[in-house]
Write an enzyme that holds these catalytic residues in place. Structure first.
Site, mmCIF file in Angstrom:
data_model
loop_
_atom_site.group_PDB
_atom_site.id
_atom_site.type_symbol
_atom_site.label_atom_id
_atom_site.label_comp_id
_atom_site.label_asym_id
_atom_site.label_seq_id
_atom_site.Cartn_x
_atom_site.Cartn_y
_atom_site.Cartn_z
ATOM 1 N N ALA A 257 35.286 43.423 46.448
ATOM 2 C CA ALA A 257 35.400 42.893 45.081
ATOM 3 C C ALA A 257 36.850 42.598 44.707
ATOM 4 O O ALA A 257 37.777 42.899 45.464
ATOM 5 C CB ALA A 257 34.785 43.875 44.093
ATOM 6 N N HIS A 258 37.033 42.044 43.540
ATOM 7 C CA HIS A 258 38.377 41.619 43.119
ATOM 8 C C HIS A 258 39.352 42.791 43.029
ATOM 9 O O HIS A 258 39.017 43.857 42.566
ATOM 10 C CB HIS A 258 38.353 40.824 41.808
ATOM 11 C CG HIS A 258 37.592 41.419 40.682
ATOM 12 N ND1 HIS A 258 37.297 40.710 39.549
ATOM 13 C CD2 HIS A 258 37.042 42.638 40.501
ATOM 14 C CE1 HIS A 258 36.620 41.480 38.722
ATOM 15 N NE2 HIS A 258 36.450 42.646 39.278
#
Lengths: 351, 351, 351
Positions: B239-240
């Protein structure tokens, strides 16, 4: 897109006993609750029997036993769900590709594409690949060097086969699936991972289905092998040198680690993970999200995990699980004390 | 596709001690059980020692200690598995792309593609992107604006880099991988999710491998960072703003939530999930399908989950887990009663 | 790529109270710790309050209450995180496609592409498809027959819509996502799986986001339905005939089995799995990696699984879980013995 078939034709196609108006036009399929007057429905699961009387279906696929007391038109068959499966293809709106190669496709000179195969826009077919008769290669597909797709296969748009992937007959592969990716092989040299070339291929049997975005890695040395009739759902990971036996089915999000061998006629539910280098015998059913950490040598059903609870209760359970070893010791200790007390009591009462 | 190399050449390549016929032609690699007379094998795992005597391999990569009593040809090396890793690339049938741009590729005028790079059919390279020397960009790849691929990289067919993704040297990316997708960022406004633009990029170090259909999201503000030598298997979700330390390896189907920071030389087994905003220190091993819900500050092995059981037994365990808090209370209560009784007993016996 | 906006313009855009120099040039956004002198930051999570005083941000989005004692420039807003979400789009470096069709795209004669839509390189749009105004169809996208993308949609490069997939307005779909794949439908005939054609479609509401490599299967008979405002993260599997209520969000790696119906405003954390044919009511929160095996009829939070432990301790817990049923029996047995002893004791002391 609408297909119209007479009810009598469906009966004939299925070898079913027709009860009702064989001239009725059928234009589709639907559930008992949703079927309209042009649609055929089916009763397979007894819990939907309550919808039979109120269904607006033109006709219903039924077992003879379920047809008693049903006034509507019916096609009597031994297995209504299977009958539904068989006629479903007659009403499938999926576009059928015509034989021929789209002018934008790029095909190596020494690749062989049968004249009765269809190759879609922007497909790439590399050196030495072979595409058999009746195969559909969708748009944006990539067929690597020396890979083969057997008769009657259907590759959705955007399927990737690396080199040396051999696929049997009538195999269906959904979009985003990748066969022959380089498996996760590394040797650790003083903390640094050194890549191991993956020089094996992938061998897929006949009548296999491979789901959306599913990955089947090529073998490290020998091939990764998918047996005949195997059905893999979406988002599955099959690592290098896995072997899957004939007619085994896996639901979505399953991950099988390297060199694990799974038997025939197994059913692996969604989200299951298996460690590498184990063997699972024929006829095993693994329930959803189970972690399979050892070989299974007896057919039957297997599970791991815990049951869902409201989060507040779950937090208590989870905390207690970490105390379990301590609890077990205390229980044993107390049994000893109680045993001593009660036998002591007996002794004194006997004394 | 066959490569032929003399056994003596392999010995020289590896710096191994040759025992046997250096003129023997070697055409491939295989396990001890499967190797034929033209193939080299290796003995790394002691449990396969039993296959050594009966192997048909042309020669075996062996430790000196394991060579005693073995009559066949051998290459003596300190680490047979590592030696196998090194020579595996000599026998890799993977097609090697020649430098040059396929005429069907679409490359922005202000993109820079080195003359010694290879760009495949239907690849798209956007404005300001940079492809270094020795890079292979496979067919159907998409390289977004300003993205960069460093020297010697290999992108399989159908890899997507969004804009502003910077990749180091010698990075391998398998089919279907997506780097720079827009992370899952939303602000909740009265029950409605409002999208947050993901304005950071992705930064990938040197010697990284990224598996089939793995996703690495771009950062929300700063970059998502993958360290040097990191190996990510298939079907992984990063994920980011995750940060992964150098030489950490993750097996398939792992999911790492936003802003989590993982140390160096960690090994994350298949199916592990990590919540967001935690830190995992260097040298951590997480076993398969573990749920990591808090930071880890000490190196070592960590696990969660329950062991697999036959489903009938599992149902009982699962039901009991929900009673655990009650069981723990009852156990404590009984300990108090027994304590009272036994001390009461003592008192009375002493009285 | 740099955008420059005056601080006063941002205040106006947000309807915020400006405290400080409205003429200051703002070129980006960053966290309090990382922001430089040209960047705006925000304070949403109280645990980051400690960074406020030392931040180098040009200005900070703040609640009035948090602004007291802060000497720097600020934009006072009721919800700083939401305000950040809103201005984030002003600084997004994502390339904006111009209206028009790339000459390499292949569009069926009877497909309709609005003049104000953008279609990228190598896109394929099939017969009867409709692309509305303001839509971006990225490079390598495939839009199947009769599929529709509503106004203002944004499809990243390499998105696949099979046939008969209808998408609402302002929908964002990331790379590798596949909508309309053929769901996992088979009828078992004497151990052989017979495919069931998937004749339903997919219906997606307005303002939906679908993540990287996420799969949404088409319906078996009726459509699979994704409600308005639903946000699906990466690597998700949505099986045939699932229904997802408006404004429900799912984090990455979730798998929802066939025909399951999820309510509105639910939040499903990463790695959750749900079995098929269940119903989850509105307002449910499911924690990470939970296995949902039954319908949920009350709003609230739900969980399964066990908490992470060091592996050595975990092995003990896992072994004890398999003994739990036995432990529970022994506990009950001891309670009976103790009850008998203590009531016996009482009796004798009373006697």
């Amino acid at each position: 897109m609408t297909v119209t078939i007479k009810l009598g034709q469906l009966a004939e196609f299925l070898g079913a006993t027709l009860r009702g108006d064989g001239d009725k036009d059928i234009t589709g399929l639907a559930t008992l609750q949703e079927a309209g007057p042009g649609q055929v429905s089916f009763l397979a699961n007894p819990q939907y029997r309550k919808f039979l009387a109120v269904s607006h279906a033109a006709a219903v696929l039924l077992k003879s036993a379920d047809a008693e007391g049903f006034a509507g038109d019916a096609l009597l068959v031994p297995d209504p769900y299977l009958a539904y499966a068989k006629i479903s293809h007659l009403f499938d709106p999926k576009p059928k590709a015509l034989p021929g190669v789209h002018p934008s496709a790029i095909i190596a000179e020494d690749a062989h594409v049968d004249a009765m195969a269809s190759v879609g826009a922007f497909a790439v077919i590399e050196s030495g690949a072979r595409i058999a008769a009746g195969v559909t290669v969708g748009a944006h597909c990539f067929i690597g060097a020396r890979s083969e797709v057997g008769e009657g296969g259907w590759l959705a748009p955007r399927v990737t086969l690396y080199h040396d992937v051999r696929i049997g007959k009538r195999v269906v592969i959904q979009s985003g699936a990748v066969l022959g990716g380089e498996g996760f092989g590394f040797a650790n040299e003083k903390g640094i991972w050194q890549k191991i070339a993956q020089i094996g291929g992938v061998l897929v049997g006949d009548d296999v289905e491979i789901g959306v975005n599913t990955a089947v890695d090529r073998g490290a040395l020998a091939d990764t092998v998918i047996g005949n009739g195997v059905k893999l759902d979406n988002q599955i990971q099959i690592a290098h040198n896995v072997q899957i036996g004939d007619h085994t089915a896996m639901a979505a999000c399953v991950g099988i680690s390297g060199s694990t061998k799974i038997g025939k006629h197994c059913t692996i539910a969604g989200g299951v993970g298996m460690v590498g280098h184990i063997e699972v015998c024929d006829g095993v059913f693994v329930t959803g999200m189970t972690m399979v950490t050892r070989s299974i040598t007896e057919p039957g059903a297997y599970s791991s995990g815990t049951a869902m609870q409201p989060a507040a209760e779950w937090r208590k359970s989870a905390a207690r699980i970490r105390q379990l070893d301590d609890m077990a010791r205390r229980l044993l200790q107390m049994e000893k004390v109680v045993e001593a007390v009660t036998s002591g009591g007996k002794a004194s009462s006997e004394g």
